[in-house]
Scaffold this motif. Structure first.
Motif, PDB file in Angstrom:
ATOM      1  N   LEU A  34       0.853  -1.183   0.000  1.00 27.13           N
ATOM      2  CA  LEU A  34       0.000   0.000   0.000  1.00 27.13           C
ATOM      3  C   LEU A  34       0.889   1.233   0.000  1.00 27.13           C
ATOM      4  N   ASP A  35       0.718   2.105  -0.981  1.00 25.42           N
ATOM      5  CA  ASP A  35       1.425   3.385  -1.031  1.00 25.42           C
ATOM      6  C   ASP A  35       0.447   4.489  -0.622  1.00 25.42           C
ATOM      7  N   PHE A  36       0.853   5.265   0.384  1.00 25.42           N
ATOM      8  CA  PHE A  36      -0.036   6.230   1.007  1.00 25.42           C
ATOM      9  C   PHE A  36       0.284   7.656   0.547  1.00 25.42           C
ATOM     10  N   PRO A  37      -0.692   8.558   0.669  1.00 27.86           N
ATOM     11  CA  PRO A  37      -0.454   9.957   0.286  1.00 27.86           C
ATOM     12  C   PRO A  37       0.650  10.635   1.086  1.00 27.86           C
ATOM     13  N   ASP A  38       0.989  10.107   2.272  1.00 26.46           N
ATOM     14  CA  ASP A  38       2.055  10.725   3.074  1.00 26.46           C
ATOM     15  C   ASP A  38       3.451  10.374   2.558  1.00 26.46           C
ATOM     16  N   GLY A  39       3.516   9.609   1.477  1.00 28.40           N
ATOM     17  CA  GLY A  39       4.802   9.238   0.895  1.00 28.40           C
ATOM     18  C   GLY A  39       5.387   7.963   1.479  1.00 28.40           C
ATOM     19  N   LEU A  40       4.764   7.436   2.520  1.00 28.80           N
ATOM     20  CA  LEU A  40       5.221   6.185   3.125  1.00 28.80           C
ATOM     21  C   LEU A  40       4.437   5.016   2.542  1.00 28.80           C
ATOM     22  N   TRP A  41       4.825   3.824   2.920  1.00 27.00           N
ATOM     23  CA  TRP A  41       4.206   2.628   2.388  1.00 27.00           C
ATOM     24  C   TRP A  41       4.152   1.565   3.484  1.00 27.00           C
ATOM     25  N   GLY A  42       3.415   0.530   3.213  1.00 29.43           N
ATOM     26  CA  GLY A  42       3.364  -0.625   4.093  1.00 29.43           C
ATOM     27  C   GLY A  42       3.154  -1.873   3.265  1.00 29.43           C
ATOM     28  N   LEU A  99      -2.059  -6.330   7.496  1.00 23.08           N
ATOM     29  CA  LEU A  99      -0.621  -6.311   7.800  1.00 23.08           C
ATOM     30  C   LEU A  99       0.050  -5.087   7.191  1.00 23.08           C
ATOM     31  N   ALA A 100      -0.354  -4.719   5.978  1.00 18.72           N
ATOM     32  CA  ALA A 100       0.233  -3.531   5.345  1.00 18.72           C
ATOM     33  C   ALA A 100      -0.113  -2.266   6.129  1.00 18.72           C
ATOM     34  N   LEU A 101      -1.314  -2.197   6.685  1.00 20.77           N
ATOM     35  CA  LEU A 101      -1.707  -1.043   7.499  1.00 20.77           C
ATOM     36  C   LEU A 101      -0.879  -0.962   8.780  1.00 20.77           C
ATOM     37  N   TRP A 102      -0.677  -2.094   9.439  1.00 21.90           N
ATOM     38  CA  TRP A 102       0.165  -2.100  10.651  1.00 21.90           C
ATOM     39  C   TRP A 102       1.617  -1.772  10.309  1.00 21.90           C
ATOM     40  N   ASP A 103       2.099  -2.314   9.197  1.00 26.18           N
ATOM     41  CA  ASP A 103       3.466  -2.035   8.758  1.00 26.18           C
ATOM     42  C   ASP A 103       3.644  -0.527   8.539  1.00 26.18           C
ATOM     43  N   HIS A 104       2.679   0.090   7.869  1.00 26.27           N
ATOM     44  CA  HIS A 104       2.727   1.533   7.624  1.00 26.27           C
ATOM     45  C   HIS A 104       2.679   2.310   8.937  1.00 26.27           C
ATOM     46  N   ALA A 105       1.805   1.892   9.855  1.00 20.31           N
ATOM     47  CA  ALA A 105       1.689   2.594  11.140  1.00 20.31           C
ATOM     48  C   ALA A 105       2.989   2.525  11.930  1.00 20.31           C
ATOM     49  N   SER A 106       3.647   1.368  11.882  1.00 26.36           N
ATOM     50  CA  SER A 106       4.928   1.219  12.572  1.00 26.36           C
ATOM     51  C   SER A 106       5.981   2.148  11.967  1.00 26.36           C
ATOM     52  N   ARG A 107       6.036   2.210  10.652  1.00 22.61           N
ATOM     53  CA  ARG A 107       7.010   3.080   9.979  1.00 22.61           C
ATOM     54  C   ARG A 107       6.681   4.557  10.220  1.00 22.61           C
ATOM     55  N   ARG A 108       5.399   4.893  10.187  1.00 28.27           N
ATOM     56  CA  ARG A 108       4.990   6.302  10.343  1.00 28.27           C
ATOM     57  C   ARG A 108       5.301   6.819  11.750  1.00 28.27           C
ATOM     58  N   THR A 109       5.112   5.958  12.752  1.00 31.82           N
ATOM     59  CA  THR A 109       5.332   6.387  14.138  1.00 31.82           C
ATOM     60  C   THR A 109       6.751   6.113  14.637  1.00 31.82           C
ATOM     61  N   GLY A 110       7.528   5.327  13.849  1.00 32.10           N
ATOM     62  CA  GLY A 110       8.869   4.966  14.295  1.00 32.10           C
ATOM     63  C   GLY A 110       8.868   4.031  15.486  1.00 32.10           C
ATOM     64  N   THR A 111       7.805   3.230  15.631  1.00 30.83           N
ATOM     65  CA  THR A 111       7.650   2.352  16.792  1.00 30.83           C
ATOM     66  C   THR A 111       7.685   0.890  16.354  1.00 30.83           C
ATOM     67  N   PRO A 112       8.509   0.051  16.971  1.00 31.21           N
ATOM     68  CA  PRO A 112       8.458  -1.381  16.654  1.00 31.21           C
ATOM     69  C   PRO A 112       7.043  -1.909  16.834  1.00 31.21           C
ATOM     70  N   LEU A 113       6.659  -2.808  15.965  1.00 32.93           N
ATOM     71  CA  LEU A 113       5.254  -3.161  15.865  1.00 32.93           C
ATOM     72  C   LEU A 113       4.696  -3.771  17.152  1.00 32.93           C
ATOM     73  N   ALA A 114       5.452  -4.642  17.807  1.00 33.94           N
ATOM     74  CA  ALA A 114       4.948  -5.264  19.039  1.00 33.94           C
ATOM     75  C   ALA A 114       4.608  -4.202  20.078  1.00 33.94           C
ATOM     76  N   ARG A 115       5.484  -3.184  20.213  1.00 34.36           N
ATOM     77  CA  ARG A 115       5.226  -2.134  21.196  1.00 34.36           C
ATOM     78  C   ARG A 115       4.129  -1.187  20.737  1.00 34.36           C
ATOM     79  N   LEU A 116       3.911  -1.097  19.427  1.00 38.31           N
ATOM     80  CA  LEU A 116       2.794  -0.312  18.924  1.00 38.31           C
ATOM     81  C   LEU A 116       1.472  -0.978  19.312  1.00 38.31           C
ATOM     82  N   ILE A 117       1.443  -2.320  19.245  1.00 43.14           N
ATOM     83  CA  ILE A 117       0.246  -3.055  19.657  1.00 43.14           C
ATOM     84  C   ILE A 117       0.034  -2.933  21.158  1.00 43.14           C
TER      85      ILE A 117
END
Length: 327
Positions: A34-42, A99-117
């Motif tokens: 998924l490529d998002f308007p913010d320039g990031l992806w997941g 999974l792509a949405l969680w991947d993007h959220a982790s990249r956008r926030t700079g947070t490892p995914l387990a701790r994001l959950i």
């Protein structure tokens, strides 16, 4: 606009796996970006396994193509996952988007995914080795190798051939301290056959048995008739109760689906753990992060990918990646 694209990845299992539903040597998964308007992806992953779950790769690809059309015209504030679900409610396809949405959220926030959950996520997940329905000597050799590698639990596929002899050989190979679980994938068919099989295997000392039969009522009857803990897997009714454990899988709706199923299963009094359907690296990573966030204590069936890089088990555990994203 969110752009959805799909590519295919293939990989080979370390050895051919034999189970009651067939044999598996090579695996194909669909990687969704998924490529998002913010320039990031997941990126996520769809991993249907038709002999096991009855879901074809073609049906998942068709659903993903339909999701791509939906996302091209989606309002910026809309719920991406729910918009896709409204178009086509196919868990294996929705898992890739999730999974792509969680991947993007982790990249956008700079947070490892387990701790994001969950910020209380643990740093390592215990895992089991998986042994197919080999002959006695093959099963014993695989079990001995797993014990030498530090695994504290092995899962043996049953429902084909000499289960009792195979399990006795595995116990002799690993000694008394390693847990043994069995997975029938529903092959025993009836409650009566399942209970007879479990009686023949009880002397080995079983940690649990996954899916001895299919169906909620059948699983409840088997659990009522045996001291061996019964785990629900393919039946996938985590809130039904009557069994001791529920096996959760990322392929059934992604991380969001796993978290919902875990809440439901625990509320019904069941323990939970995760396993893969021989997923690719994104699916395994997602399951490791989810298991860490859920603070799962039972061994998880996630040591199924080789080579696994950062997800390689060591001494029976997979360390939870501290980097962002799924790959």
């Amino acid at each position: 606009m969110i752009a959805l694209s799909v590519r295919t990845e293939r990989f080979t299992l370390p050895s051919t796996l034999r189970a009651s539903w067939g044999e598996l040597r090579e695996r194909e998964v669909l990687v969704v970006r998924l490529d998002f308007p913010d320039g990031l992806w997941g990126e996520g992953e769809a991993a249907p396994l038709e002999p096991y779950d009855g879901v074809s790769m073609a049906s998942v690809r068709a659903a993903l193509d339909a999701y791509a059309a939906v996302l091209r015209s989606l309002e910026p504030t809309a719920d991406v996952l729910e918009a896709c679900r409204a178009e086509r409610d196919l868990p294996q396809a929705l898992a890739a988007v999730d999974l792509a949405l969680w991947d993007h959220a982790s990249r956008r926030t700079g947070t490892p995914l387990a701790r994001l959950i969950d910020p209380r996520a643990v740093g390592a997940v215990p895992v089991n080795a998986t042994i197919g329905a080999e002959d006695r000597s093959g099963a014993a050799a695989a079990a001995a190798a797993a014990a030498r590698a530090g695994f504290r639990c092995v899962k043996v596929k049953v429902g084909i051939g000499d289960d009792a002899g195979r399990l006795a050989a595995v116990r002799a190979a690993v000694g008394p301290e390693v847990g043994i679980r069995v997975d029938a994938n529903g092959a025993w068919g009836t409650v009566e056959v399942a209970l007879a099989a479990l009686r023949s295997l009880e002397p080995v000392g079983l940690e649990l048995c996954e899916e001895p039969v299919h169906g909620v009522e059948g699983l409840r009857e088997v659990q009522a008739g045996t001291r061996v803990p019964i785990a629900m897997d393919e039946t996938h009714a985590p809130g039904a109760g009557g069994v001791r454990a529920v096996c959760l899988k990322v392929t059934r709706g992604g991380i969001t689906g796993v978290l919902a199923d875990a809440r439901t299963a625990r509320a019904a009094g069941a323990d939970v753990y995760l396993a893969s359907t021989f997923d690719g690296p994104r699916g395994i990573a997602a399951a490791v992060h989810a298991a860490a966030a859920l603070r799962v204590t039972r061994s998880c069936g996630l040591a199924t990918l080789a080579p696994a890089g950062a997800l390689t088990p060591r001494d029976g555990v997979i360390e939870v990646p501290g980097t962002v994203g799924l790959a």
